[in-house]
Scaffold this motif. Structure first.
Motif, PDB file in Angstrom:
ATOM      1  N   VAL A 171      30.723 -30.012  25.511  1.00  0.00           N
ATOM      2  CA  VAL A 171      29.417 -30.531  25.955  1.00  0.00           C
ATOM      3  C   VAL A 171      28.749 -29.525  26.898  1.00  0.00           C
ATOM      4  CG1 VAL A 171      28.222 -32.512  26.959  1.00  0.00           C
ATOM      5  CG2 VAL A 171      30.387 -32.860  25.760  1.00  0.00           C
ATOM      6  N   GLU A 172      29.533 -28.917  27.765  1.00  0.00           N
ATOM      7  CA  GLU A 172      28.991 -27.901  28.680  1.00  0.00           C
ATOM      8  C   GLU A 172      28.419 -26.721  27.917  1.00  0.00           C
ATOM      9  OE1 GLU A 172      32.120 -29.013  32.277  1.00  0.00           O
ATOM     10  OE2 GLU A 172      32.448 -27.254  31.025  1.00  0.00           O
ATOM     11  N   ASP A 173      29.114 -26.308  26.858  1.00  0.00           N
ATOM     12  CA  ASP A 173      28.617 -25.194  26.051  1.00  0.00           C
ATOM     13  C   ASP A 173      27.264 -25.547  25.431  1.00  0.00           C
ATOM     14  OD1 ASP A 173      30.754 -23.582  26.620  1.00  0.00           O
ATOM     15  OD2 ASP A 173      31.829 -23.977  24.745  1.00  0.00           O
ATOM     16  N   ALA A 174      27.125 -26.784  24.971  1.00  0.00           N
ATOM     17  CA  ALA A 174      25.849 -27.220  24.395  1.00  0.00           C
ATOM     18  C   ALA A 174      24.748 -27.197  25.453  1.00  0.00           C
ATOM     19  CB  ALA A 174      25.997 -28.619  23.808  1.00  0.00           C
ATOM     20  N   LEU A 175      25.037 -27.677  26.638  1.00  0.00           N
ATOM     21  CA  LEU A 175      24.043 -27.672  27.714  1.00  0.00           C
ATOM     22  C   LEU A 175      23.631 -26.252  28.094  1.00  0.00           C
ATOM     23  CD1 LEU A 175      25.589 -30.486  29.922  1.00  0.00           C
ATOM     24  CD2 LEU A 175      23.287 -30.542  28.940  1.00  0.00           C
TER      25      LEU A 175
END
Length: 544
Positions: A451-455
């Motif tokens: 999820v952090e990578d997507a953000l």
């Protein structure tokens, strides 16, 4: 002890008196100090913001300190705590232990007196060596310390403590009577405590020699390298950088504390060839107004580690520095020998392969075995998530005074990292999340890193951390804490929809908190415990 140390590195072959026999590599870390003093006596060994110390002077001062500590009651295997910012004296304290068999315990200087008391009560040092700036901290903890025989103050005076330079001045420069042995514990490095109270990680001389060798191999370190270390030496990363470069006879430059502008100026002035920049430091350097005009052409290696580096930041660094980046992964417990993402791994003709590879931690190092395993210990298939475990002869001996935690982490010679990861067909390892930070929402496993990578792929996001927060319906739900770029305008709904376009809908954040800056630990990692606390305060369990 053998006195016949020659520039060839050979000695008298008397194995009863000398730990380094003819033709053999160093077997204790103190051998590296002796070798550099013999081979490169006048070369700068350590350069801090005040002094330049040659390799010969480093060996002389380390032996004086070792003998001075012995005269004050410190014996073989006793702990010597050091509380200071980066300085040449810090390396001398390490070196004294590496020669004489003391266990050096570097302590985080930003601890409160309560936290410091707990750590010192755990390791029970025979001596405490501290910078004068921390006199109030030492004064606060002294009443509860009954093991300390000597307090020594660096660069100043303090009540009840001896002056560091005075101790050296009256002590002998001769080789200490007692020497370290290969399987002795050399360091006691306390973890950052992200999953509970800090634990003291024990590393042996033999293991750290292998760690230094591994860093030399993977970083292609040679004797002309000049490394600048701005990372605090109480963390393993900075210490390993120093060890690996001193192993090859390189000059080590120390920045007292990280300052991006000073770091850039030092690289230019001193023709620095290598430095270590974890993600937060890398971003600060790239964002600094001096970056565009400083001459950094001497740099040939930029190491990064400690925490996952977002792919957009990594691409920015590659564009700015060129393909000179090297990443290490393994953690304090693995002894610095795990995986490496080498310079050539950061370049690939296939854009899709490169995009994925830049999110990896590299391939297993030559001296390490790395597996991804299921809960039952069996090996995972390609791209199947499991726990990353590492085996090498450089891994920790165990946790100090904590056999239970040792048994949980060190099993049959394998370090269980607590990290969830996968591997691809080329054995590149991808760290997805901390096992204890995995979010379980409605029975589905959600990895915060994904999820952090997507953000991070949104142009308005500077930094992001994802945590699980309690939810009455789902047990836990995904929550993001985001710091935006200066001047950027973005809403929570914008970011949630952005994530929905990149990852499965059930993984997207259900809530977003905007902050000006994310809390950090001393090693640059985001402090997720601090982020979770407001959501979980007052609950008996931190999972639902």
């Amino acid at each position: 002890m053998c006195s016949k140390t020659h520039r060839t590195g050979w000695c008298c072959r008397d194995s009863s008196r000398c730990s380094r026999q003819a033709g053999y590599p160093p077997v204790i870390l103190g051998d590296v100090i002796d070798s550099n003093a013999a081979l490169f006596p006048d070369k700068d060994g350590v350069v801090d913001e005040i002094e330049r110390i040659s390799f010969a002077a480093l060996a002389d001062r380390a032996k004086r300190l070792a003998n001075g500590l012995a005269a004050r009651g410190t014996g073989h295997g006793d702990r010597v705590a050091v509380i200071a910012q980066n300085c040449h004296e810090y390396i001398e304290v390490f070196s004294a232990g590496e020669i004489a068999g003391y266990i050096t315990a570097p302590i985080n200087f930003r601890l409160t007196s309560v936290e410091l008391s707990a750590l010192l009560a755990d390791c029970r040092p025979s001596a405490v060596i501290f910078d004068h700036a921390y006199k109030p901290l030492i004064k606060a903890v002294r009443p509860v310390l009954d093991s300390v025989k000597a307090y020594i103050c660096i660069d100043g005076t303090a009540a009840g403590a001896e002056d560091y330079e005075s101790v050296l001045a009256v002590s002998s420069p001769a080789m200490p009577r007692i020497r370290a042995r290969p399987d002795d514990t050399a360091f006691l490095i306390y973890t950052s405590g992200t999953t509970g109270r800090p634990k003291g990680v024990m590393h042996s001389h033999r293991g750290q020699i292998l760690s230094a060798l591994s860093f030399c191999m993977d970083g292609s370190i040679d004797q002309e390298d000049r490394i600048l270390i701005a990372n605090p030496l109480f963390h393993a990363g900075g210490k390993w950088m120093q060890l690996g470069h001193h192993f090859r006879g390189c000059t080590v430059f120390l920045q007292r504390q990280f300052d991006a502008g000073v770091l850039l100026e030092t690289i230019e002035r001193e023709q620095i060839t290598a430095t270590l920049l974890p993600a937060t430091m890398m971003r600060a350097v790239l964002d600094h107004p001096d970056f565009a005009w400083r001459n950094l052409s001497s740099l040939r290696t930029v190491y990064y580690s400690a925490a996952p580096t977002p792919e957009p930041l990594l691409r920015r660094a590659l564009a700015a520095f060129g393909p000179i980046l090297v990443q290490y992964y393994g953690g304090t417990e693995a002894g610095g020998v795990g995986t490496a993402m080498l310079k050539h791994h950061h370049v690939h003709d296939d854009a899709a392969v490169l995009q994925r590879r830049l999110t990896s931690a590299g391939q297993p190092k030559p001296l390490a075995k790395v597996r991804i395993v299921r809960d039952d210990g069996s090996d995972c298939k390609i791209d199947e998530p499991g726990e990353i475990i590492i085996h090498s002869d450089a891994h920790m001996q165990g946790y100090w005074n904590n056999s239970h935690a040792t048994a949980e982490t060190l099993k049959d010679g394998w370090i269980y990292t607590g990290d969830v990861g996968t591997r691809d067909k080329d054995f590149f390892v991808y760290v997805i999340d901390r096992k204890k930070e995995m979010i379980i929402s409605g029975g589905a496993n959600i990895y915060a890193r994904e999820v952090e990578d997507a953000l991070h792929r949104h142009s308005a996001v500077l930094e992001a951390a994802v945590i699980g927060v309690p939810d009455e319906k789902w047990g836990e739900t995904v929550h993001a804490v985001v710091a935006t770029r200066p001047g950027a305008a973005v809403t929570a709904d914008d970011l949630i929809e952005h994530c929905r376009s990149l990852i499965a809908s059930y993984k997207k954040p259900t809530g977003i908190t905007f902050v000006s800056d994310l809390p950090k630990q001393e090693n640059g990692k985001i402090d997720k415990s601090a982020l979770r606390e407001p959501f979980w305060a007052g609950r008996e369990r931190r999972v639902n």
